[in-house]
Design a protein around this motif. Structure first.
Motif, PDB file in Angstrom:
ATOM      1  N   SER A  12       0.828  -1.198   0.000  1.00  0.00           N
ATOM      2  CA  SER A  12       0.000   0.000   0.000  1.00  0.00           C
ATOM      3  C   SER A  12       0.870   1.258   0.000  1.00  0.00           C
ATOM      4  O   SER A  12       1.962   1.259   0.578  1.00  0.00           O
ATOM      5  N   TRP A  13       0.343   2.315  -0.615  1.00  0.00           N
ATOM      6  CA  TRP A  13       1.014   3.621  -0.649  1.00  0.00           C
ATOM      7  C   TRP A  13      -0.004   4.730  -0.452  1.00  0.00           C
ATOM      8  O   TRP A  13      -1.177   4.579  -0.766  1.00  0.00           O
ATOM      9  N   ALA A  14       0.491   5.855  -0.004  1.00  0.00           N
ATOM     10  CA  ALA A  14      -0.276   7.102   0.002  1.00  0.00           C
ATOM     11  C   ALA A  14       0.276   7.954  -1.138  1.00  0.00           C
ATOM     12  O   ALA A  14       1.493   8.025  -1.334  1.00  0.00           O
ATOM     13  N   TYR A  15      -0.619   8.585  -1.879  1.00  0.00           N
ATOM     14  CA  TYR A  15      -0.219   9.484  -2.956  1.00  0.00           C
ATOM     15  C   TYR A  15      -0.774  10.865  -2.668  1.00  0.00           C
ATOM     16  O   TYR A  15      -1.970  11.029  -2.419  1.00  0.00           O
ATOM     17  N   MET A  16       0.105  11.864  -2.664  1.00  0.00           N
ATOM     18  CA  MET A  16      -0.282  13.251  -2.449  1.00  0.00           C
ATOM     19  C   MET A  16      -0.193  13.966  -3.802  1.00  0.00           C
ATOM     20  O   MET A  16       0.905  14.295  -4.264  1.00  0.00           O
ATOM     21  N   PRO A  17      -1.339  14.176  -4.461  1.00  0.00           N
ATOM     22  CA  PRO A  17      -1.328  14.674  -5.841  1.00  0.00           C
ATOM     23  C   PRO A  17      -0.745  16.074  -6.003  1.00  0.00           C
ATOM     24  O   PRO A  17      -0.130  16.361  -7.037  1.00  0.00           O
ATOM     25  N   LYS A  18      -0.906  16.934  -5.033  1.00  0.00           N
ATOM     26  CA  LYS A  18      -0.416  18.311  -5.199  1.00  0.00           C
ATOM     27  C   LYS A  18       1.098  18.387  -5.288  1.00  0.00           C
ATOM     28  O   LYS A  18       1.639  19.297  -5.905  1.00  0.00           O
ATOM     29  N   VAL A  19       1.794  17.424  -4.675  1.00  0.00           N
ATOM     30  CA  VAL A  19       3.266  17.423  -4.700  1.00  0.00           C
ATOM     31  C   VAL A  19       3.826  16.206  -5.436  1.00  0.00           C
ATOM     32  O   VAL A  19       5.029  15.989  -5.450  1.00  0.00           O
ATOM     33  N   ARG A  20       2.936  15.394  -6.028  1.00  0.00           N
ATOM     34  CA  ARG A  20       3.333  14.197  -6.783  1.00  0.00           C
ATOM     35  C   ARG A  20       4.217  13.263  -5.952  1.00  0.00           C
ATOM     36  O   ARG A  20       5.183  12.715  -6.433  1.00  0.00           O
ATOM     37  N   LEU A  21       3.860  13.076  -4.692  1.00  0.00           N
ATOM     38  CA  LEU A  21       4.662  12.264  -3.776  1.00  0.00           C
ATOM     39  C   LEU A  21       3.941  10.975  -3.425  1.00  0.00           C
ATOM     40  O   LEU A  21       2.781  10.999  -3.005  1.00  0.00           O
ATOM     41  N   TRP A  22       4.631   9.855  -3.587  1.00  0.00           N
ATOM     42  CA  TRP A  22       4.153   8.525  -3.192  1.00  0.00           C
ATOM     43  C   TRP A  22       4.947   8.096  -1.968  1.00  0.00           C
ATOM     44  O   TRP A  22       6.175   8.160  -1.971  1.00  0.00           O
ATOM     45  N   VAL A  23       4.266   7.650  -0.920  1.00  0.00           N
ATOM     46  CA  VAL A  23       4.933   7.176   0.296  1.00  0.00           C
ATOM     47  C   VAL A  23       4.409   5.778   0.611  1.00  0.00           C
ATOM     48  O   VAL A  23       3.203   5.553   0.693  1.00  0.00           O
ATOM     49  N   SER A  24       5.333   4.858   0.801  1.00  0.00           N
ATOM     50  CA  SER A  24       4.966   3.484   1.148  1.00  0.00           C
ATOM     51  C   SER A  24       4.361   3.459   2.542  1.00  0.00           C
ATOM     52  O   SER A  24       4.895   4.047   3.475  1.00  0.00           O
ATOM     53  N   LEU A  25       3.238   2.767   2.691  1.00  0.00           N
ATOM     54  CA  LEU A  25       2.575   2.666   3.990  1.00  0.00           C
ATOM     55  C   LEU A  25       2.562   1.247   4.545  1.00  0.00           C
ATOM     56  O   LEU A  25       2.146   1.027   5.670  1.00  0.00           O
ATOM     57  N   GLY A  26       2.991   0.283   3.745  1.00  0.00           N
ATOM     58  CA  GLY A  26       3.002  -1.090   4.215  1.00  0.00           C
ATOM     59  C   GLY A  26       3.993  -1.278   5.345  1.00  0.00           C
ATOM     60  O   GLY A  26       5.029  -0.630   5.397  1.00  0.00           O
ATOM     61  N   LYS A  27       3.644  -2.165   6.251  1.00  0.00           N
ATOM     62  CA  LYS A  27       4.521  -2.463   7.377  1.00  0.00           C
ATOM     63  C   LYS A  27       4.909  -3.940   7.339  1.00  0.00           C
ATOM     64  O   LYS A  27       6.067  -4.276   7.260  1.00  0.00           O
ATOM     65  N   GLU A  28       3.917  -4.784   7.388  1.00  0.00           N
ATOM     66  CA  GLU A  28       4.144  -6.216   7.322  1.00  0.00           C
ATOM     67  C   GLU A  28       2.974  -6.871   6.618  1.00  0.00           C
ATOM     68  O   GLU A  28       1.826  -6.509   6.839  1.00  0.00           O
ATOM     69  N   ALA A  29       3.286  -7.837   5.768  1.00  0.00           N
ATOM     70  CA  ALA A  29       2.254  -8.628   5.109  1.00  0.00           C
ATOM     71  C   ALA A  29       2.666 -10.081   5.211  1.00  0.00           C
ATOM     72  O   ALA A  29       3.772 -10.441   4.835  1.00  0.00           O
TER      73      ALA A  29
END
Length: 130
Positions: free
Chosen positions: A66-83
């Protein structure tokens, strides 16, 4: 078929800032599945480029992510911890659960006005082999 594998959720909140999280990000050229617990990965890419990365990962990853995407700054941040894939009780095959880094998500929600969450299930690995 891919639409069922990738999910997108739009969140809106914001107001504060979290420079701590942003300063601890490890920036890469593309989105990756990285279950490391000592850092969080990020990439500066358009939404289309990030979705293209996720499509490639759907075909090659052994686990969901999973990731979070912030469209105004075109930034993707990984949100995964463990699967962890595990054999399901009473069913043939495997199930998996993905743990999200709620602290990272909360920091992003307090830093950005708009966030889209992306999540995928892989086509390969133990989930699909049974």
């Amino acid at each position: 078929m891919l639409e069922g594998l990738i999910r997108r959720l739009f969140l809106q909140r914001g107001g504060g800032t979290s420079q701590t999280l942003l300063s601890q990000l490890r920036y890469l050229d593309n989105l990756v599945v990285d279950p490391s617990q000592d850092h969080r990965t990020a990439a500066v890419r358009s939404e289309e480029e990030g979705v293209a990365d996720i499509r490639r990962l759907v075909a090659t990853s052994q686990t969901e992510w999973s990731w979070a995407y912030m469209p105004k700054v075109r930034l993707w941040v990984s949100l995964g911890k463990e699967a962890h894939p595990q054999r399901s009780e009473g069913k043939d095959g495997f199930v998996t659960s993905l743990e999200l880094d709620e602290n990272a998500l909360d920091a992003l929600l307090n830093s950005y006005d708009e966030i889209m969450l992306y999540h995928f299930h892989p086509r390969t690995g133990p989930l699909k082999e049974t």
